[in-house]
Design a protein around this motif. Structure first.
Motif, PDB file in Angstrom:
ATOM      1  N   ASP A 195     -22.114  -3.899 -33.540  1.00 55.37           N
ATOM      2  CA  ASP A 195     -22.196  -3.962 -34.991  1.00 55.37           C
ATOM      3  C   ASP A 195     -21.094  -4.849 -35.558  1.00 55.37           C
ATOM      4  O   ASP A 195     -19.982  -4.910 -35.033  1.00 55.37           O
ATOM      5  N   GLU A 196     -21.407  -5.522 -36.651  1.00 53.52           N
ATOM      6  CA  GLU A 196     -20.452  -6.428 -37.284  1.00 53.52           C
ATOM      7  C   GLU A 196     -19.336  -5.632 -37.954  1.00 53.52           C
ATOM      8  O   GLU A 196     -19.597  -4.601 -38.584  1.00 53.52           O
ATOM      9  N   PRO A 197     -18.083  -6.074 -37.838  1.00 54.03           N
ATOM     10  CA  PRO A 197     -16.964  -5.338 -38.459  1.00 54.03           C
ATOM     11  C   PRO A 197     -17.151  -5.186 -39.959  1.00 54.03           C
ATOM     12  O   PRO A 197     -17.779  -6.022 -40.619  1.00 54.03           O
ATOM     13  N   LEU A 198     -16.587  -4.124 -40.495  1.00 54.57           N
ATOM     14  CA  LEU A 198     -16.709  -3.841 -41.919  1.00 54.57           C
ATOM     15  C   LEU A 198     -15.871  -4.801 -42.747  1.00 54.57           C
ATOM     16  O   LEU A 198     -14.901  -5.390 -42.274  1.00 54.57           O
ATOM     17  N   ASP A 199     -16.254  -4.913 -44.018  1.00 50.40           N
ATOM     18  CA  ASP A 199     -15.500  -5.716 -44.970  1.00 50.40           C
ATOM     19  C   ASP A 199     -14.289  -4.919 -45.440  1.00 50.40           C
ATOM     20  O   ASP A 199     -14.222  -3.701 -45.300  1.00 50.40           O
ATOM     21  N   ARG A 318     -34.922  -2.774 -30.984  1.00 56.01           N
ATOM     22  CA  ARG A 318     -33.985  -3.202 -32.022  1.00 56.01           C
ATOM     23  C   ARG A 318     -34.046  -4.723 -32.122  1.00 56.01           C
ATOM     24  O   ARG A 318     -33.650  -5.437 -31.215  1.00 56.01           O
ATOM     25  N   LEU A 319     -34.543  -5.222 -33.239  1.00 54.42           N
ATOM     26  CA  LEU A 319     -34.698  -6.656 -33.437  1.00 54.42           C
ATOM     27  C   LEU A 319     -33.487  -7.294 -34.108  1.00 54.42           C
ATOM     28  O   LEU A 319     -33.313  -8.511 -34.033  1.00 54.42           O
ATOM     29  N   PHE A 320     -32.685  -6.471 -34.774  1.00 50.98           N
ATOM     30  CA  PHE A 320     -31.579  -7.016 -35.557  1.00 50.98           C
ATOM     31  C   PHE A 320     -30.433  -6.017 -35.510  1.00 50.98           C
ATOM     32  O   PHE A 320     -30.604  -4.860 -35.882  1.00 50.98           O
ATOM     33  N   PRO A 321     -29.246  -6.416 -35.029  1.00 50.74           N
ATOM     34  CA  PRO A 321     -28.117  -5.478 -34.949  1.00 50.74           C
ATOM     35  C   PRO A 321     -27.579  -5.150 -36.336  1.00 50.74           C
ATOM     36  O   PRO A 321     -27.971  -5.749 -37.336  1.00 50.74           O
ATOM     37  N   LEU A 322     -26.680  -4.203 -36.388  1.00 46.27           N
ATOM     38  CA  LEU A 322     -26.091  -3.780 -37.648  1.00 46.27           C
ATOM     39  C   LEU A 322     -25.153  -4.877 -38.143  1.00 46.27           C
ATOM     40  O   LEU A 322     -24.046  -5.045 -37.632  1.00 46.27           O
ATOM     41  N   ARG A 323     -25.614  -5.628 -39.151  1.00 43.36           N
ATOM     42  CA  ARG A 323     -24.853  -6.769 -39.647  1.00 43.36           C
ATOM     43  C   ARG A 323     -24.670  -6.678 -41.147  1.00 43.36           C
ATOM     44  O   ARG A 323     -25.511  -6.145 -41.875  1.00 43.36           O
ATOM     45  N   ARG A 324     -23.563  -7.237 -41.613  1.00 44.19           N
ATOM     46  CA  ARG A 324     -23.296  -7.297 -43.047  1.00 44.19           C
ATOM     47  C   ARG A 324     -24.260  -8.284 -43.706  1.00 44.19           C
ATOM     48  O   ARG A 324     -24.597  -9.324 -43.150  1.00 44.19           O
ATOM     49  N   MET A 325     -24.666  -7.917 -44.921  1.00 40.37           N
ATOM     50  CA  MET A 325     -25.614  -8.764 -45.636  1.00 40.37           C
ATOM     51  C   MET A 325     -24.897  -9.806 -46.486  1.00 40.37           C
ATOM     52  O   MET A 325     -25.004  -9.860 -47.716  1.00 40.37           O
TER      53      MET A 325
END
Length: 717
Positions: A195-199, A318-325
């Motif tokens: 997953d992408e790191p948080l903001d 899972r087609l798309f990992p947990l990413r920030r929009m």
């Protein structure tokens, strides 16, 4: 020049996709036949305004369904070779982007179509033709019979991957590719910790403290304002009313709420996992509308929100990992949505397991987490346990919800479930939502899917209260607690009946909750203190615990009382709870096949509603309840109609009342009045945006509209 290369290609017998440089004048229109002209509306229609342009640029590229099918005017096909059907940008040779010409003659930006390949999609997004050759990354190994690199004429290449092709094996072929690295890896990792790191949320937290100083509001209403001194009451009802604060974020500009890049928002960011049914029954218009609805969701998520996409049919993936929009995250998410194709069976359980896996294994966590599940069919892969040999027990639907996200786990992640169409398993879907603390919506009209999603995320993007816990304590030594009417919220009463609690959980901005507490009132010669009510919750932005000042409930005790006047607030909530109980009773009769009895049960409740204090006063909630009961009666007119829509309509209503949260149900405009009873300002705002966007994307463009096909309407006088 282009025609010469085509002739050379044919004479050599090569089945290759070759990029031939052309001038703009060399682009000829595609045939006007529907089979080759199915390009997205947005690919040919220039928006009438800047706002509409932004909307279309962020929407997935599946054609917008029309009443006659997914078609476009002939003018649309003329522009399809000049516009990439995926990103909707203009395609011009020599402008820094490689182009890919597919076997079906449709042209795309290479990086756009490569994203489709990443998700295992080997069909044309425009005409749905199956491809035998797809773009690949990396230099091919010499001598491989399945890969070819073509660069006729030593053209200047603006992308090193432009001419790398993979010839897909024929059906039944055992040939394998050992020397080629795909442009995108189709395999998913064994552990979803990518997953992408948080903001950085520090500034948002500071803004929240400055903008929203209010806390949860507590009010209490006694069934009667006074009781004679000598009288005692065994079932005296007290209403506890809670209202969440309204964050200022909801009153700011759209950019702040949407969270576009460069803006800040004081709301709590969310980790949203969408689990979407892409089985064979979702083909055509359903899939097109699903992609459009997902485009709306992606557009309204901010750069601090994260999204993951799970698609399931016979299996889940899972087609798309947990990413920030962020801007790039949105574009990648849209391309992943656009790659969805429909086939196979329906394995809801596998989809839920994969969604829970994303939740469990992520490295970092946003304050809010939720799962959206949509399906239009029956789960064809799960075998439910039976009890005994003589009869089959009721299916254990709730066991489909992974224990890690169930309400009893302590780490509850609500699954908001959407039953799509007439063929879905509403009992299963409702059970999943109940077990996880989510809601169940019944989308009867296919075109309502975007509005249903909008209503849901309008709430999820406005959470201001988490882990709300209400505490009730008896003050007078002679007062004891009876039942607590809390719907689906877990409530407990101590063994000594002197204290109790309600686990409310999350609240959206400006959302309300009502609970009825029954107590006994002993004789007394003076004002009697009954209860002390307090609550504690966590601020999702600052992560701080907030304790609300206790509220004391007293009742006056005069020597004599005239005609007692009941509180209309208490009567209204009694009607709501009793109506929900009646719905459950009528549904049980309908499941036994006793539809006439079910209709009679609903009719009797309608009569009692009209005779109640709040019903006679024209209370809006009572009117809405009556409207819903009447529609349920109509949907129980016969077994066929009950099976098609009545059951799902009732279950969605029960979900709404038990959680006191708005759900989508059916397609009746009249029944919408009840939904509005639980809508919050953020839900209303998001629903209006959805409807505005739908109008903007459906409005024909006057620049490309033909007078014969789209006659101009006369101006109103």
């Amino acid at each position: 020049m282009g025609s010469r290369w085509r002739k050379a290609k044919l004479s050599l017998g090569l089945n290759l996709c070759v990029y031939v440089p052309k001038t703009l004048d060399d682009y000829s229109p595609l045939p006007s036949d529907d089979s080759t002209a199915r390009t997205p509306d947005s690919a040919v229609a220039s928006p009438a305004s800047a706002g509409a342009s932004d909307i279309r640029a962020l929407m997935p590229t599946t054609p917008t369904p029309a009443s006659s099918g997914l078609r476009l005017s002939k003018s649309g096909s003329r522009s399809s070779k000049k516009t990439c059907a995926i990103c909707l940008a203009t395609m011009k040779p020599g402008h820094g982007h490689a182009l890919f010409t597919a076997e079906c003659s449709h042209v795309f930006h290479f990086h756009c179509i490569a994203s489709n390949v990443k998700h295992g999609n080997h069909v044309c997004p425009v005409c749905r033709a199956k491809w035998k050759e797809i773009p690949f990354q990396g230099l091919p190994s010499s001598g491989s019979p399945h890969e070819t690199r073509v660069n006729p004429g030593n053209w200047l290449q603006d992308d090193g991957h432009m001419h790398i092709l993979r010839l897909l094996p024929r059906a039944g072929s055992s040939n394998r590719l050992h020397h080629v690295t795909p442009f995108f890896h189709n395999s998913e990792p064994s552990i979803f910790n990518d997953d992408e790191p948080l903001d950085n949320l520090t500034e948002a937290a500071e803004d929240s403290q400055q903008e929203c100083m209010r806390t949860v509001e507590i009010k209490a209403y006694s069934e009667f304002s006074e009781i004679p001194q000598s009288a005692s009451e065994e079932n005296f009802t007290i209403l506890i009313h809670l209202k969440a604060p309204l964050a200022k974020t909801l009153q700011t500009s759209n950019n702040n709420f949407h969270g576009n890049d460069g803006s800040r928002t004081s709301r709590a960011p969310i980790d949203l996992i969408t689990v979407l049914d892409v089985s064979g029954s979702m083909s055509g218009t359903k899939l097109a509308l699903l992609k459009k609805a997902m485009g709306f969701v992606i557009h309204n998520l901010g750069p601090s929100d994260r999204l993951s996409l799970i698609a399931f049919s016979s299996t889940a993936r899972r087609l798309f990992p947990l990413r920030r929009m962020t801007e790039s995250g949105r574009q990648d998410a849209l391309q992943a949505v656009n790659s969805l194709t429909s086939n196979g069976g329906t394995n809801i359980a596998d989809g839920l397991r994969k969604g829970a896996k994303v939740i469990e294994e992520r490295k970092e966590k946003n304050p809010i987490s939720s799962i959206i599940l949509l399906s239009d069919g029956q789960d064809t892969y799960t075998i439910f346990p039976t009890a005994g040999v003589m009869h089959q027990a009721q299916p254990d639907h709730q066991s489909l919800v992974p224990s890690s996200i169930r309400g009893s786990s302590g780490h509850q992640v609500p699954v908001h479930v959407f039953g799509f169409g007439a063929d879905h398993d509403s009992v299963l879907m409702h059970s999943i939502s109940e077990a996880s603390g989510g809601t169940f919506s019944f989308i009867e009209a296919e075109a309502a899917i975007q509005d249903a999603f909008a209503l849901c995320i309008g709430g999820l993007l406005s959470v201001v209260v988490q882990q709300l816990h209400v505490e009730v304590e008896c003050v007078h030594p002679g007062v004891h607690l009876g039942p607590i009417k809390s719907g689906s919220y877990v409530s407990r009463v101590a063994d000594n009946k002197r204290s109790g609690s309600i686990a409310v959980g999350d609240l959206y901005a400006d959302e309300e909750r009502d609970f009825l507490v029954v107590v006994n009132v002993p004789p007394a010669s003076e004002e009697t203190p009954l209860l002390k009510i307090g609550c504690v919750y966590r601020d999702p932005v600052t992560n701080e615990a907030v304790r609300v000042e206790d509220l004391d409930v007293h009742i006056s005790r005069p020597a004599f009382v005239g005609l007692p006047i009941m509180s209309i607030e208490v009567d209204r909530q009694k009607n709501r709870i009793q109506t929900a109980e009646t719905m459950a009773e009528a549904r049980a009769a309908a499941e036994r096949g006793e539809l006439s009895q079910a209709v009679s049960i609903l009719e009797e409740r309608r009569k009692l509603l009209s005779e109640s204090l709040s019903g006679q006063s024209g209370d809006r909630l009572c009117l809405a309840l009556d409207t819903e009961l009447r529609e349920m009666q109509e949907r129980m007119a016969n077994q066929q109609r009950y099976e098609a829509s009545g059951r799902a309509f009732v279950l969605s209503g029960l979900s709404s009342h038990s959680w006191q949260r708005a759900t989508t149900r059916g397609n009746s405009m009249d029944s919408g009045s009840l939904v509005q009873s639980y809508q919050t300002p953020s839900m209303v705002d998001m629903l209006q945006r959805s409807q505005t966007m739908s109008l903007a994307t459906q409005r024909p463009n006057p620049q490309i509209r033909h007078a014969k096909s789209f006659p101009a309407r006369p101006e109103p006088r």
